[in-house]
Design an enzyme around this catalytic site. Structure first.
Site, PDB file in Angstrom:
ATOM      1  N   HIS A   1       0.858  -1.187   0.000  1.00  0.00           N
ATOM      2  CA  HIS A   1       0.000   0.000   0.000  1.00  0.00           C
ATOM      3  C   HIS A   1       0.897   1.241   0.000  1.00  0.00           C
ATOM      4  O   HIS A   1       1.914   1.270   0.686  1.00  0.00           O
ATOM      5  CB  HIS A   1      -0.891  -0.017   1.241  1.00  0.00           C
ATOM      6  CG  HIS A   1      -1.832   1.125   1.320  1.00  0.00           C
ATOM      7  ND1 HIS A   1      -2.848   1.323   0.406  1.00  0.00           N
ATOM      8  CD2 HIS A   1      -1.909   2.155   2.188  1.00  0.00           C
ATOM      9  CE1 HIS A   1      -3.518   2.415   0.723  1.00  0.00           C
ATOM     10  NE2 HIS A   1      -2.965   2.938   1.798  1.00  0.00           N
ATOM     11  N   ASN A   2       0.533   2.245  -0.798  1.00  0.00           N
ATOM     12  CA  ASN A   2       1.374   3.458  -0.925  1.00  0.00           C
ATOM     13  C   ASN A   2       2.821   3.071  -1.225  1.00  0.00           C
ATOM     14  O   ASN A   2       3.764   3.588  -0.616  1.00  0.00           O
ATOM     15  CB  ASN A   2       1.311   4.326   0.331  1.00  0.00           C
ATOM     16  CG  ASN A   2      -0.053   4.946   0.548  1.00  0.00           C
ATOM     17  OD1 ASN A   2      -0.859   5.047  -0.378  1.00  0.00           O
ATOM     18  ND2 ASN A   2      -0.330   5.359   1.766  1.00  0.00           N
TER      19      ASN A   2
ATOM     20  N   GLU B   1       0.718  -0.544  -5.425  1.00  0.00           N
ATOM     21  CA  GLU B   1      -0.245   0.543  -5.587  1.00  0.00           C
ATOM     22  C   GLU B   1       0.396   1.715  -6.333  1.00  0.00           C
ATOM     23  O   GLU B   1       1.536   2.083  -6.062  1.00  0.00           O
ATOM     24  CB  GLU B   1      -0.749   1.011  -4.219  1.00  0.00           C
ATOM     25  CG  GLU B   1      -1.850   2.041  -4.345  1.00  0.00           C
ATOM     26  CD  GLU B   1      -2.389   2.498  -3.001  1.00  0.00           C
ATOM     27  OE1 GLU B   1      -3.595   2.721  -2.922  1.00  0.00           O
ATOM     28  OE2 GLU B   1      -1.602   2.643  -2.042  1.00  0.00           O
TER      29      GLU B   1
ATOM     30  N   ASP C   1      -0.865   5.533  -7.203  1.00  0.00           N
ATOM     31  CA  ASP C   1      -1.862   6.597  -7.110  1.00  0.00           C
ATOM     32  C   ASP C   1      -1.568   7.650  -8.176  1.00  0.00           C
ATOM     33  O   ASP C   1      -0.554   8.350  -8.089  1.00  0.00           O
ATOM     34  CB  ASP C   1      -1.828   7.265  -5.733  1.00  0.00           C
ATOM     35  CG  ASP C   1      -2.332   6.356  -4.622  1.00  0.00           C
ATOM     36  OD1 ASP C   1      -2.877   5.285  -4.935  1.00  0.00           O
ATOM     37  OD2 ASP C   1      -2.184   6.719  -3.447  1.00  0.00           O
TER      38      ASP C   1
ATOM     39  N   HIS D   1       0.756  10.717  -3.006  1.00  0.00           N
ATOM     40  CA  HIS D   1      -0.364  10.523  -2.089  1.00  0.00           C
ATOM     41  C   HIS D   1      -1.172  11.809  -2.089  1.00  0.00           C
ATOM     42  O   HIS D   1      -0.720  12.835  -1.591  1.00  0.00           O
ATOM     43  CB  HIS D   1       0.175  10.185  -0.692  1.00  0.00           C
ATOM     44  CG  HIS D   1      -0.842   9.581   0.211  1.00  0.00           C
ATOM     45  ND1 HIS D   1      -1.755   8.644  -0.208  1.00  0.00           N
ATOM     46  CD2 HIS D   1      -1.091   9.767   1.530  1.00  0.00           C
ATOM     47  CE1 HIS D   1      -2.518   8.285   0.810  1.00  0.00           C
ATOM     48  NE2 HIS D   1      -2.138   8.951   1.873  1.00  0.00           N
TER      49      HIS D   1
ATOM     50  N   GLU E   1      -4.892   3.643  -8.513  1.00  0.00           N
ATOM     51  CA  GLU E   1      -5.900   4.545  -7.966  1.00  0.00           C
ATOM     52  C   GLU E   1      -5.911   5.751  -8.896  1.00  0.00           C
ATOM     53  O   GLU E   1      -4.960   6.523  -8.932  1.00  0.00           O
ATOM     54  CB  GLU E   1      -5.532   4.929  -6.536  1.00  0.00           C
ATOM     55  CG  GLU E   1      -6.650   5.630  -5.803  1.00  0.00           C
ATOM     56  CD  GLU E   1      -6.281   5.916  -4.360  1.00  0.00           C
ATOM     57  OE1 GLU E   1      -6.136   7.107  -4.040  1.00  0.00           O
ATOM     58  OE2 GLU E   1      -6.129   4.965  -3.580  1.00  0.00           O
TER      59      GLU E   1
END
Length: 154
Positions: A25-26, A55, A57, A70, A104
């Protein structure tokens, strides 16, 4: 380290949904979620450590170039293209099983098209475009059948 621990002893012919998948994640952050640096080399690190789902984003960046960071924080931004190039370079060095890009997406249509262009250009035939449209997870391909492939999850 014991070389036997690097070998796969499980049946890898089951549908993908039957497995636990090591996820990050991230992935791009090298510190906290508010102020830290975003770095493409974080993808190299986690992929070589066995992670199979990373991930990404994505946000609109300057000059029509999508960036990864982020959102709504002070984390630094990196180019999506640089992230994709790093993933392409390190995805299968230590592990042939598929890599899932968990994207994302916060981009405009114009920059989404740029992302799609980079995915096709950078990953080439590693990019799995078979587009699973079945509602039945038992119809998903197996990790064995997806070796060397990059999947996109949005």
């Amino acid at each position: 380290s014991n070389p036997l621990h690097r070998e796969v002893h499980q049946d890898m012919e089951q549908p993908l949904c039957n497995y636990f998948i090591a996820s990050s994640h991230n992935t791009y952050l090298c510190g906290d979620q508010l102020l830290s640096q975003s770095r493409a080399e974080m993808y190299a690190r986690v992929l070589q450590a066995g992670c199979r789902c990373v991930e990404v984003d994505c946000w609109d960046g300057p000059d029509g170039e999508p960036v990864v960071h982020h959102g709504y924080t002070l984390t630094s931004k990196i180019l999506f293209r640089e992230v994709a190039e790093t993933i392409n370079k390190y995805a299968f060095i230590k592990n042939e099983f598929p890599v899932i890009l968990s994207i994302e997406n916060h981009c405009s249509i114009q920059q989404q098209k740029k992302i799609a262009q980079y995915l096709k250009e950078i990953f080439g035939d590693k990019l799995d475009l078979s587009s699973v449209s079945t509602g039945d997870p038992r119809q998903l391909p197996s990790p064995q059948n997806l070796k060397g492939k990059i999947l996109v999850k949005v």
